[in-house]
Design a protein around this motif. Structure first.
Motif, PDB file in Angstrom:
ATOM      1  N   TYR A 176      -4.412   0.154  -5.241  1.00  0.00           N
ATOM      2  CA  TYR A 176      -3.039   0.613  -5.001  1.00  0.00           C
ATOM      3  C   TYR A 176      -2.379   1.098  -6.286  1.00  0.00           C
ATOM      4  O   TYR A 176      -1.386   1.830  -6.234  1.00  0.00           O
ATOM      5  N   THR A 203      -1.181  -6.967  -2.447  1.00  0.00           N
ATOM      6  CA  THR A 203      -1.458  -5.748  -3.195  1.00  0.00           C
ATOM      7  C   THR A 203      -2.971  -5.578  -3.307  1.00  0.00           C
ATOM      8  O   THR A 203      -3.740  -6.265  -2.618  1.00  0.00           O
ATOM      9  N   TRP A 229       0.841  -1.196   0.000  1.00  0.00           N
ATOM     10  CA  TRP A 229       0.000   0.000   0.000  1.00  0.00           C
ATOM     11  C   TRP A 229       0.879   1.250   0.000  1.00  0.00           C
ATOM     12  O   TRP A 229       1.863   1.327   0.739  1.00  0.00           O
TER      13      TRP A 229
END
Length: 276
Positions: free
Chosen positions: A54, A50, A25
């Motif tokens: 992001y 992930t 992040w």
């Protein structure tokens, strides 16, 4: 066990998921993100986290490709954003995620929040379909409160594998962790260092001094003692290595009790659409 002696095989696992992973992040620079993922994998990490929002799935995929680690040895997780949670959008956006990541499947796919387009039946039926198609190995949810966890379990055909939420010594989430444990749902902690606020907590500092390790390592070790998987975000090799070193930290009962007794509470992630 010394930090240097740690191997991927020495990382404890929760139902096949390595209990220490790399969070990505706010790791938005593509080259830096790819390098941090590759660095972590070369060091021994085998869990990479992930999300669609992001904006770095392609960089994460490049980092996995850069590392001298087989894809099947990497536990890879991503999350479907709240605007993409209608049934067909789950399917199409996950296809896009797989393409960006450069993989045929992900090990774990999360509902990022129970918000906006989230509707348990159509949303989760799409997740079930992705499991049936072999594009997703495990189904997870993120930022779900106990009632949302129960509803998801009742709605899914697949097993609910994990709930990812903010958890650290300043937000221990006892009730939510207990509900997940009772339901057989793994807990994954994001922001496990409270965005650095754990560094300034005297109780954690004292335990860190006792073990001659960082406050970060103590916080991660404390969560591991609670059976919680952690995915601390780190970009530099030094921070990635320091977090890896948490695996060598063995807290005793006195250490755990001292951290349990911290009465300060701090929530770092609290958007308007949060369910609490």
């Amino acid at each position: 066990m010394s930090q240097d002696s740690q191997t991927p095989e020495s990382v404890p696992t929760a139902d096949g998921m390595p209990m220490l992973g790399l969070g990505t992040w706010q790791n938005e620079d593509p080259d830096q993100c790819a390098d941090s993922v590759a660095t972590a994998l070369e060091m021994g990490y085998r869990h990479i986290d992930t999300a669609q929002i992001y904006g770095n799935e392609a960089a994460v995929g490049r980092g996995i490709e850069q590392a001298d680690v087989d894809r099947e040895d990497v536990f890879l997780a991503t999350k479907v954003w709240i605007s993409e949670l209608a049934h067909d959008d789950v399917l199409s956006s996950t296809e896009e995620s797989l393409e960006k990541l450069g993989v045929d499947y992900v090990d774990l796919l999360y509902v990022h929040w129970p918000a906006e387009a989230y509707d348990p039946e159509p949303t989760l039926s799409a997740f079930d379909q992705l499991v049936d198609e072999g594009k997703v190995e495990r189904v997870g949810v993120s930022n779900f409160e106990p009632e949302h966890v129960d509803e998801a379990i009742d709605t899914l055909d697949a097993e609910l594998f994990a709930n990812q939420f903010e958890c650290h010594p300043l937000l221990p989430q006892e009730e939510l962790r207990a509900r997940c444990e009772d339901a057989g749902v793994n807990v994954v902690a994001y922001s496990p260092l409270a965005r650095g606020k754990v560094f300034d907590v005297p109780e954690i500092q004292r335990v860190a001094e006792k073990h001659d390790v960082s406050a970060a390592a103590v916080s991660l070790a404390w969560l591991r003692e609670k059976g919680v998987t952690t995915i601390p975000k780190a970009t530099s090799e030094d921070h990635i290595r320091d977090n890896w070193g948490a695996l060598a930290v063995d807290l005793d009962d006195e250490d755990v009790a001292a951290i349990d007794a911290i009465d300060e509470r701090e929530r770092e992630v609290d958007p308007d659409f949060a369910p609490w």
